[in-house]
Design an enzyme around this catalytic site. Structure first.
Site, PDB file in Angstrom:
ATOM      1  CB  THR A  39      -0.951   0.047   1.276  1.00  0.00           C
ATOM      2  OG1 THR A  39      -1.923  -1.143   1.089  1.00  0.00           O
ATOM      3  CG2 THR A  39      -1.760   1.081   1.294  1.00  0.00           C
ATOM      4  CG  ASP A  71      -1.919  -6.500  -2.719  1.00  0.00           C
ATOM      5  OD1 ASP A  71      -1.775  -7.217  -1.534  1.00  0.00           O
ATOM      6  OD2 ASP A  71      -2.926  -5.847  -2.728  1.00  0.00           O
ATOM      7  CB  THR A 125       0.073  -4.165   6.385  1.00  0.00           C
ATOM      8  OG1 THR A 125      -1.112  -4.192   5.554  1.00  0.00           O
ATOM      9  CG2 THR A 125       0.701  -2.897   6.336  1.00  0.00           C
ATOM     10  CG  ASP A 126      -2.929  -8.011   3.132  1.00  0.00           C
ATOM     11  OD1 ASP A 126      -3.122  -7.031   3.985  1.00  0.00           O
ATOM     12  OD2 ASP A 126      -3.374  -7.726   2.045  1.00  0.00           O
ATOM     13  CD  GLN A 141      -7.560 -23.106  17.690  1.00  0.00           C
ATOM     14  OE1 GLN A 141      -8.778 -22.926  17.563  1.00  0.00           O
ATOM     15  NE2 GLN A 141      -7.330 -24.245  17.019  1.00  0.00           N
ATOM     16  CB  CYS A 142      -4.376 -19.035  22.510  1.00  0.00           C
ATOM     17  SG  CYS A 142      -5.480 -20.451  23.149  1.00  0.00           S
TER      18      CYS A 142
HETATM   19  N1  ASP Z   1      -2.744  -5.481   0.557  1.00  0.00           N
HETATM   20  C1  ASP Z   1      -1.811  -4.582   0.822  1.00  0.00           C
HETATM   21  C2  ASP Z   1      -0.469  -5.382   0.854  1.00  0.00           C
HETATM   22  O1  ASP Z   1      -0.361  -6.201   1.801  1.00  0.00           O
HETATM   23  C3  ASP Z   1      -2.239  -4.126   2.054  1.00  0.00           C
HETATM   24  C4  ASP Z   1      -0.961  -3.061   2.674  1.00  0.00           C
HETATM   25  O2  ASP Z   1      -0.045  -2.973   2.049  1.00  0.00           O
HETATM   26  O3  ASP Z   1      -1.591  -2.543   3.717  1.00  0.00           O
HETATM   27  O4  ASP Z   1       0.410  -5.206  -0.168  1.00  0.00           O
END
Ligand code: ASP
Length: 338
Positions: free
Chosen positions: A12, A57, A89-90, A272-273
């Site tokens: 992102t 992405d 972030t993903d 899984q906690c």
């Molecule tokens: N879909 C994006 C990614 O992971 C989300 C992000 O970067 O916040 O590349």
């Protein structure tokens, strides 16, 4: 003056709006030059940006991408004081974990960051996240792969994405932050890993070994488990209940695990906690898993467990050696039992 290498992999941070939604975009170096303070001002380092040819992405990331980034750092290692990886972030926590295992013996900071809102938007967390990561990478002795986001420095292989909407998108539930950026940049040096005597990078290209994740749930059939364990699976991260327990009384459940272990599938047990650890000796339902060849994963995140299995399998070790090394701490990925 300190010198920082920025690897721009996508995410992102550098995306632009399109009719289909945000998509990775090129030309980030010029955009950064316009918004970052000049090198030399208040600890600001000089920087070089390497824009990857395949900007993605991070939902598209594969183990080969982790290897590309680790190799990129290794190739440029001697020329820079620290490294910043701009990433979506993903799957950021997977990449941070994978880098920590590949860059064994790291003696310089590698800080993975990104943003929830693109730099091009009026209101964005991109500049602040990058500045924090750059200043830490340039000016602090942190021999670790870290994830920096929204003012907190987390150990990379303990971090996990906890929010798709908030700016504080990451946490490391089983490991206190290594640092915080408020009015001051404060690093908790006692929590940072000790400086290793020398780099011993293990940059093994993934050999196509398949690693899967299975979260136990009431109602799961043994047939489902057996299908998950079918060849060519090489490793399974089993997300068990609580302290590492599963439905071991269900006919065929333990036999499926024991049979796959005997065939060479490395099966790791994590809880899984979100918080807490696996102790396969605490309940009979856990010790039965250990007897079936399942290796305890302590308090590892699913991201750390998956990437550590990929890393060890790519090294071409024997399955017993993969199991042994999986259970031994390498770079702070789990807390030792007290
Ligand atoms: N879909 C994006 C990614 O992971 C989300 C992000 O970067 O916040 O590349």
């Amino acid at each position: 003056m300190k010198n920082v290498y920025i690897a721009y992999t996508g995410g992102t941070f550098g995306m632009k709006p399109t009719p289909e939604g945000y998509q990775p975009d090129t030309g980030l170096a010029a955009a950064l030059a316009a918004v970052l303070p000049p090198a030399g001002q208040s600890g600001m380092p000089a920087w070089t940006l390497h824009e990857y040819e395949r900007l993605i992405d991070s939902a598209e990331a594969q183990p080969g991408d982790w290897h590309t980034i680790a190799s990129d750092i290794a190739e440029n290692y001697d020329d820079y004081d620290g490294f910043v990886i701009l990433h979506g972030t993903d799957t950021m926590a997977y990449t941070a974990s994978a880098l920590s295992f590949a860059l064994t013996g790291l003696r310089k900071p590698v800080i993975v960051t990104g943003s929830q809102i693109p730099l091009c938007e009026v209101r964005s967390d991109a500049r602040g996240n990058l500045l924090g990561a750059m200043l830490i990478a340039a000016n602090h002795r942190i021999p670790e792969v870290c994830l920096y986001f929204d003012g907190r420095l987390l150990r990379g292989n303990r971090a996990t994405k906890v929010s798709g909407t908030d700016l504080d998108a990451f946490d490391s539930p089983n490991c206190a932050p290594l640092g915080c950026v408020g009015i001051e940049v404060s690093i908790d040096t006692a929590r940072v890993l000790p400086m290793p005597s020398g780099e011993a990078f293990e940059l093994a290209a993934p050999g196509g070994q398949e690693v899967a994740v299975l979260k136990l749930y009431p109602g799961m059939s043994v047939a489902r488990l057996e299908r998950m364990l079918e060849p060519p699976l090489a490793g399974l991260v089993l997300q068990t209940y609580g302290a590492g327990n599963g439905p071991v009384g269900m006919p065929g459940f333990l036999a499926a695990l024991a049979g796959a272990s005997a065939r060479g599938v490395v099966i790791a047990n994590i809880t899984q906690c979100p918080r807490g650890r696996v102790d396969q000796s605490k309940y009979a339902t856990g010790s039965a898993l250990a007897a079936a060849g399942v290796v305890g994963g302590h308090d590892m995140t699913v991201e750390a467990a998956v990437t550590k299995l990929h890393h060890l399998l790519a090294l071409g070790l024997s399955k017993d050696e993969v199991r042994r090394r999986f259970g031994h701490e390498c770079c702070g990925e789990f807390s030792p039992t007290s």
